[in-house]
Design a protein around this motif. Structure first.
Motif, PDB file in Angstrom:
ATOM      1  N   ASP A 192      37.604  73.484  27.519  1.00  0.00           N
ATOM      2  CA  ASP A 192      37.424  74.642  28.399  1.00  0.00           C
ATOM      3  C   ASP A 192      36.188  74.561  29.305  1.00  0.00           C
ATOM      4  OD1 ASP A 192      38.432  76.939  29.465  1.00  0.00           O
ATOM      5  OD2 ASP A 192      37.823  78.260  27.829  1.00  0.00           O
ATOM      6  N   THR A 193      35.818  73.347  29.680  1.00  0.00           N
ATOM      7  CA  THR A 193      34.783  73.180  30.701  1.00  0.00           C
ATOM      8  C   THR A 193      35.496  72.738  31.977  1.00  0.00           C
ATOM      9  OG1 THR A 193      34.407  70.918  29.920  1.00  0.00           O
ATOM     10  CG2 THR A 193      32.910  72.615  29.096  1.00  0.00           C
TER      11      THR A 193
ATOM     12  N   ASP B 251      42.871  74.664  19.521  1.00  0.00           N
ATOM     13  CA  ASP B 251      43.937  75.676  19.501  1.00  0.00           C
ATOM     14  C   ASP B 251      43.783  76.643  20.676  1.00  0.00           C
ATOM     15  OD1 ASP B 251      45.558  75.023  17.335  1.00  0.00           O
ATOM     16  OD2 ASP B 251      44.232  75.986  15.892  1.00  0.00           O
ATOM     17  N   LYS B 252      42.572  77.139  20.850  1.00  0.00           N
ATOM     18  CA  LYS B 252      42.305  78.097  21.925  1.00  0.00           C
ATOM     19  C   LYS B 252      42.501  77.449  23.298  1.00  0.00           C
ATOM     20  CE  LYS B 252      38.901  80.779  19.290  1.00  0.00           C
ATOM     21  NZ  LYS B 252      37.456  81.130  19.165  1.00  0.00           N
TER      22      LYS B 252
ATOM     23  N   LYS C 243      45.324  78.653  25.936  1.00  0.00           N
ATOM     24  CA  LYS C 243      44.851  79.227  27.199  1.00  0.00           C
ATOM     25  C   LYS C 243      45.497  78.568  28.420  1.00  0.00           C
ATOM     26  CE  LYS C 243      40.563  80.368  29.647  1.00  0.00           C
ATOM     27  NZ  LYS C 243      39.061  80.345  29.565  1.00  0.00           N
ATOM     28  N   TYR C 244      45.677  77.238  28.360  1.00  0.00           N
ATOM     29  CA  TYR C 244      46.206  76.512  29.518  1.00  0.00           C
ATOM     30  C   TYR C 244      47.623  75.962  29.288  1.00  0.00           C
ATOM     31  CZ  TYR C 244      41.438  76.957  31.126  1.00  0.00           C
ATOM     32  OH  TYR C 244      40.214  77.473  31.508  1.00  0.00           O
TER      33      TYR C 244
ATOM     34  N   LEU D 226      45.926  67.503  20.845  1.00  0.00           N
ATOM     35  CA  LEU D 226      44.486  67.268  20.995  1.00  0.00           C
ATOM     36  C   LEU D 226      43.905  66.962  19.617  1.00  0.00           C
ATOM     37  CD1 LEU D 226      43.525  70.239  23.380  1.00  0.00           C
ATOM     38  CD2 LEU D 226      43.937  67.854  24.017  1.00  0.00           C
ATOM     39  N   ALA D 227      43.231  65.846  19.500  1.00  0.00           N
ATOM     40  CA  ALA D 227      42.638  65.441  18.216  1.00  0.00           C
ATOM     41  C   ALA D 227      41.168  65.852  18.159  1.00  0.00           C
ATOM     42  CB  ALA D 227      42.765  63.933  18.047  1.00  0.00           C
TER      43      ALA D 227
END
Length: 205
Positions: A92-93, A129-130, A134-135, A141-142
């Protein structure tokens, strides 16, 4: 007078005996210091070495890590498929979000090329998870919180910003063939157009 002399002598002998004991204690304390100071500060020469050693044609380092949604991700489970394994610094950056969205937009084309996409960062599975929710990311994703896999691939490196040095993920992508060998490596990735370049390489593999 004789009695006083004999009383004084043992006292002098006692104080003489204490001095070597004190010296021995001091010597012990001095000898103990190197043992306490022996552990060196944690630096990362090994990851830097891995960065130089791992190259195209090498076998991809194996891993088994937790992923988003409670799943477990492993290289062995993906055996026989082409794998696009991309490493990014943080969920989330700005740059990492753009990269994830670009890969996600091309996921069907990657699937047609027989390739699966896996993203990896030091974030936790909960953070993943978030990020995925969100996207609406449709690939796994590991979470490598120990940085062992990041180090094995040579992407956990010393970085510098405004004169301050710190450890972090060098944005990199590895295209792994169905034979488990590294077919292509991209280091110090610039996000715009990167996913398309990786797709072209996967289609040609």
């Amino acid at each position: 007078m004789a009695t006083k002399a004999s009383t004084t002598k043992p006292a002098a002998a006692k104080s003489t005996e204490k001095k070597p004991a004190e010296k021995a204690t001091t010597a012990k304390a001095t000898a103990a210091k190197p043992a306490k100071e022996a552990p060196a500060p944690k630096t990362a020469p090994a990851p830097a070495a891995s960065l130089m050693q791992l190259k195209e044609g090498d076998s991809a380092p194996v891993f088994t890590l937790p992923g988003a949604g409670g799943e477990t991700l492993s290289l062995a489970a993906l055996s026989g498929k082409k794998i696009v394994l991309y490493f990014y610094p943080k969920d989330d950056t700005s740059g990492c979000t753009k990269e994830a969205i670009e890969f996600n937009a091309l996921r069907d084309k990657f699937a047609k090329a027989g390739a699966v996409i896996v993203g990896m960062s030091p974030d936790s599975a909960k953070s993943h998870d978030k990020f995925r929710t969100k996207y609406e990311l449709a690939f796994p994703l590991a979470a490598d919180e120990t940085k062992e896999t990041l180090s094995a691939y040579g992407v956990w490196v010393e970085k510098s910003m405004y004169g301050r040095k710190y450890m972090g993920v060098e944005r990199s992508t590895f295209l792994i063939g169905a034979d488990g060998k590294i077919a292509k490596i991209w280091r110090k990735v610039k996000v715009p157009g990167h996913a398309e370049e990786v797709l072209a390489a996967a289609q040609g593999l």
